[in-house]
Write a protein that holds these residues in place. Structure first.
Motif, PDB file in Angstrom:
ATOM      1  N   ARG A   1       0.851  -1.164   0.000  1.00  0.00           N
ATOM      2  CA  ARG A   1       0.000   0.000   0.000  1.00  0.00           C
ATOM      3  C   ARG A   1       0.901   1.233   0.000  1.00  0.00           C
ATOM      4  NH1 ARG A   1       0.266  -3.881   2.282  1.00  0.00           N
ATOM      5  NH2 ARG A   1      -1.934  -4.238   2.584  1.00  0.00           N
ATOM      6  N   TYR A   2       0.333   2.367  -0.397  1.00  0.00           N
ATOM      7  CA  TYR A   2       1.089   3.623  -0.512  1.00  0.00           C
ATOM      8  C   TYR A   2       0.755   4.514   0.677  1.00  0.00           C
ATOM      9  CZ  TYR A   2       2.617   8.114  -2.556  1.00  0.00           C
ATOM     10  OH  TYR A   2       3.220   9.329  -2.795  1.00  0.00           O
ATOM     11  N   VAL A   3       1.779   5.166   1.218  1.00  0.00           N
ATOM     12  CA  VAL A   3       1.585   6.060   2.359  1.00  0.00           C
ATOM     13  C   VAL A   3       2.378   7.347   2.149  1.00  0.00           C
ATOM     14  CG1 VAL A   3       1.912   6.374   4.842  1.00  0.00           C
ATOM     15  CG2 VAL A   3       1.230   4.146   3.967  1.00  0.00           C
ATOM     16  N   SER A   4       1.741   8.477   2.422  1.00  0.00           N
ATOM     17  CA  SER A   4       2.422   9.771   2.391  1.00  0.00           C
ATOM     18  C   SER A   4       1.918  10.602   3.569  1.00  0.00           C
ATOM     19  CB  SER A   4       2.151  10.509   1.078  1.00  0.00           C
ATOM     20  OG  SER A   4       2.852  11.739   1.034  1.00  0.00           O
ATOM     21  N   THR A   5       2.824  11.376   4.184  1.00  0.00           N
ATOM     22  CA  THR A   5       2.489  12.167   5.377  1.00  0.00           C
ATOM     23  C   THR A   5       2.634  13.662   5.091  1.00  0.00           C
ATOM     24  OG1 THR A   5       3.253  10.387   6.825  1.00  0.00           O
ATOM     25  CG2 THR A   5       3.052  12.569   7.796  1.00  0.00           C
TER      26      THR A   5
ATOM     27  N   MET B   1      -1.115  -2.036   8.960  1.00  0.00           N
ATOM     28  CA  MET B   1      -1.602  -1.453  10.213  1.00  0.00           C
ATOM     29  C   MET B   1      -1.092  -0.023  10.358  1.00  0.00           C
ATOM     30  SD  MET B   1      -3.334  -4.015  11.261  1.00  0.00           S
ATOM     31  CE  MET B   1      -3.799  -3.583  12.937  1.00  0.00           C
ATOM     32  N   LEU B   2      -1.975   0.880  10.792  1.00  0.00           N
ATOM     33  CA  LEU B   2      -1.599   2.272  11.014  1.00  0.00           C
ATOM     34  C   LEU B   2      -1.443   2.540  12.507  1.00  0.00           C
ATOM     35  CD1 LEU B   2      -4.118   4.116   8.638  1.00  0.00           C
ATOM     36  CD2 LEU B   2      -1.745   3.492   8.144  1.00  0.00           C
ATOM     37  N   THR B   3      -0.441   3.312  12.866  1.00  0.00           N
ATOM     38  CA  THR B   3      -0.267   3.767  14.246  1.00  0.00           C
ATOM     39  C   THR B   3      -0.399   5.285  14.249  1.00  0.00           C
ATOM     40  OG1 THR B   3       1.226   1.944  14.767  1.00  0.00           O
ATOM     41  CG2 THR B   3       1.271   3.846  16.228  1.00  0.00           C
ATOM     42  N   ILE B   4      -1.437   5.798  14.917  1.00  0.00           N
ATOM     43  CA  ILE B   4      -1.679   7.238  14.944  1.00  0.00           C
ATOM     44  C   ILE B   4      -1.944   7.686  16.383  1.00  0.00           C
ATOM     45  CG2 ILE B   4      -2.586   7.264  12.587  1.00  0.00           C
ATOM     46  CD1 ILE B   4      -5.400   7.443  13.752  1.00  0.00           C
TER      47      ILE B   4
ATOM     48  N   PHE C   1      -7.442   7.091   0.874  1.00  0.00           N
ATOM     49  CA  PHE C   1      -8.079   7.820   1.965  1.00  0.00           C
ATOM     50  C   PHE C   1      -7.111   8.849   2.537  1.00  0.00           C
ATOM     51  CE2 PHE C   1      -6.178   4.065   3.891  1.00  0.00           C
ATOM     52  CZ  PHE C   1      -5.608   4.514   5.077  1.00  0.00           C
ATOM     53  N   LEU C   2      -7.670   9.882   3.172  1.00  0.00           N
ATOM     54  CA  LEU C   2      -6.866  10.958   3.742  1.00  0.00           C
ATOM     55  C   LEU C   2      -7.462  11.292   5.101  1.00  0.00           C
ATOM     56  CD1 LEU C   2      -5.635  13.997   1.625  1.00  0.00           C
ATOM     57  CD2 LEU C   2      -5.967  14.137   4.089  1.00  0.00           C
ATOM     58  N   ILE C   3      -6.627  11.253   6.148  1.00  0.00           N
ATOM     59  CA  ILE C   3      -7.128  11.430   7.515  1.00  0.00           C
ATOM     60  C   ILE C   3      -6.283  12.443   8.291  1.00  0.00           C
ATOM     61  CG2 ILE C   3      -8.092   9.104   7.593  1.00  0.00           C
ATOM     62  CD1 ILE C   3      -5.713   8.208   9.268  1.00  0.00           C
TER      63      ILE C   3
ATOM     64  N   ALA D   1      -6.337  19.218  11.978  1.00  0.00           N
ATOM     65  CA  ALA D   1      -5.215  18.447  12.522  1.00  0.00           C
ATOM     66  C   ALA D   1      -3.875  19.102  12.195  1.00  0.00           C
ATOM     67  CB  ALA D   1      -5.238  17.033  11.957  1.00  0.00           C
ATOM     68  N   PRO D   2      -2.847  18.843  13.012  1.00  0.00           N
ATOM     69  CA  PRO D   2      -1.510  19.364  12.724  1.00  0.00           C
ATOM     70  C   PRO D   2      -0.782  18.541  11.656  1.00  0.00           C
ATOM     71  CG  PRO D   2      -1.482  18.109  14.764  1.00  0.00           C
ATOM     72  CD  PRO D   2      -2.920  18.169  14.327  1.00  0.00           C
ATOM     73  N   GLU D   3      -1.235  17.310  11.450  1.00  0.00           N
ATOM     74  CA  GLU D   3      -0.615  16.431  10.456  1.00  0.00           C
ATOM     75  C   GLU D   3      -1.709  15.632   9.749  1.00  0.00           C
ATOM     76  OE1 GLU D   3       2.325  13.904  12.276  1.00  0.00           O
ATOM     77  OE2 GLU D   3       3.062  15.527  13.571  1.00  0.00           O
ATOM     78  N   PHE D   4      -1.375  15.127   8.554  1.00  0.00           N
ATOM     79  CA  PHE D   4      -2.343  14.340   7.792  1.00  0.00           C
ATOM     80  C   PHE D   4      -1.652  13.144   7.156  1.00  0.00           C
ATOM     81  CE2 PHE D   4      -4.160  18.507   8.173  1.00  0.00           C
ATOM     82  CZ  PHE D   4      -5.514  18.261   8.364  1.00  0.00           C
ATOM     83  N   LEU D   5      -2.441  12.113   6.936  1.00  0.00           N
ATOM     84  CA  LEU D   5      -1.932  10.891   6.324  1.00  0.00           C
ATOM     85  C   LEU D   5      -2.767  10.558   5.098  1.00  0.00           C
ATOM     86  CD1 LEU D   5      -0.084   8.281   6.632  1.00  0.00           C
ATOM     87  CD2 LEU D   5      -2.052   7.262   7.776  1.00  0.00           C
ATOM     88  N   PHE D   6      -2.097  10.354   3.964  1.00  0.00           N
ATOM     89  CA  PHE D   6      -2.757   9.895   2.740  1.00  0.00           C
ATOM     90  C   PHE D   6      -2.268   8.486   2.453  1.00  0.00           C
ATOM     91  CE2 PHE D   6      -2.426   9.158  -1.875  1.00  0.00           C
ATOM     92  CZ  PHE D   6      -3.758   9.314  -2.258  1.00  0.00           C
TER      93      PHE D   6
END
Length: 341
Positions: A22-26, A42-45, A130-132, A143-148
């Protein structure tokens, strides 16, 4: 050597299967990082992430298709990217550039090529970007940060039985508020639909139909899909409202109806008391493609369209043309198809 999978493609449902990458960008300090493919699903937030408490999150859904000659292609991913950015603007989240969105999707599909179902199985590779909002945050603010992220799952038909009419019931619940978030793809819209859906299923229906929240007189959406009807004089009609999610499938069908089938197309109010104007009806969206509507229960009246058992000829042609384009069997309008290379 290409990886092989032990998947029975013909028995796939619409459920989660872990694929390899999967692809992840912060997003942090005002910019997105370069992004990367990862194997961990698995995501750790932070426990204080706005996605968890205030619903600052959105998602998209699109598919990859295997053609008869073995190629893999995407259907209008640019439209998904633009729709996600419209949602981001509504929720005060940073937009993810369209070109990067398409590239991320392509990377994920290529890295998971073994999971793209073979041509002719009826199965596809469903892709979920998705973007959170993440990071340490307590107050009601962005939010101060985002995850795509983008992941993918091989899927079969959303409704078992393929192109078969199903029945729906009108609910008294509202899907979204006037001038709310009904027109963007946020998770809260779907959370609100869980109870009405469950109640509809318990009554023997596939899902429920939502009316406009202001007057409860006009059809807006069919479960998590858009509504369309074919009038007795062969017009393709679909509801218009700022509370309706702008379905890429719906707008594609509008183009097909006009340009491929020479039908008149109208995007207008559809009154629940005027179902007699339609000889056929359906629900449309990425997951279900087209679900023919056999009948609609509204209060104490059950209205049947073409048939509860057979699909109407116009709906059938719309479905065959759309899926034909998606699987490379029918020439596509310019810019609709992106080939994975």
């Amino acid at each position: 050597m290409e990886k092989s999978t032990n998947i029975d493609w013909g028995k796939l449902g619409f459920s989660y299967i872990k694929t390899d990458f999967r692809y992840v960008s912060t997003w942090k300090d005002g910019k997105w990082d370069e992004g990367r493919l990862v194997e961990d699903n698995m995501l750790t937030i932070s426990e204080a992430s706005t996605a968890l408490h205030y619903g600052q999150q959105c998602f998209e859904g699109l598919k990859a298709y295997r053609t008869k000659d073995g190629k893999i292609q995407l259907f209008r991913p640019d439209a998904n990217a633009e729709r996600m950015n419209a949602t981001c603007r509504r929720l005060l989240m940073p937009e993810f550039p369209v070109e990067r969105f398409i590239d991320a999707v392509m990377q994920v599909v290529k890295a998971n090529e073994a999971y793209v179902p073979p041509y002719g199985t009826g199965a596809t590779l469903y892709i979920r970007p998705f973007l959170i909002g993440v990071g340490h945050n307590l107050g009601v603010k962005p939010a101060p940060e985002f995850l795509f992220s983008v992941f993918c799952v091989p899927v079969g038909p959303y409704f078992k039985g393929g192109l078969t009419p199903v029945n729906f019931i009108v609910t008294d619940y509202d899907r979204a508020a006037p001038k709310g978030t009904g027109g963007v793809k946020v998770g809260g819209n779907y959370a609100a639909s869980l109870l009405p859906h469950e109640e509809a299923v318990k009554k023997g229906f596939a899902d429920c139909i939502y009316l406009d929240p202001a007057t409860h007189k006009k059809i807006e959406e069919v479960g998590a899909a858009n509504f369309f009807g074919i009038t007795k004089d062969n017009k393709f009609v679909t509801p218009i409202s700022t509370s309706i999610l702008p379905s890429i499938t719906k707008y594609s069908l509008m183009h097909i109806a006009k340009e491929y089938m020479n039908l008149e197309v109208e995007e207008r109010d559809v009154y629940i008391d005027n179902l007699d104007e339609f000889k056929e009806a359906g629900a449309c969206g990425t997951a279900a493609v087209i679900t023919p509507i056999g009948g609609i229960q509204y209060k104490d009246k059950f209205h049947v369209f073409y048939s509860e058992k057979e699909v109407g000829p116009v709906t059938t042609e719309l479905y065959n043309t759309l899926t034909g384009i998606q699987f490379g069997e029918v020439p596509a309008p310019e810019g609709w198809i992106y080939e994975i290379k």
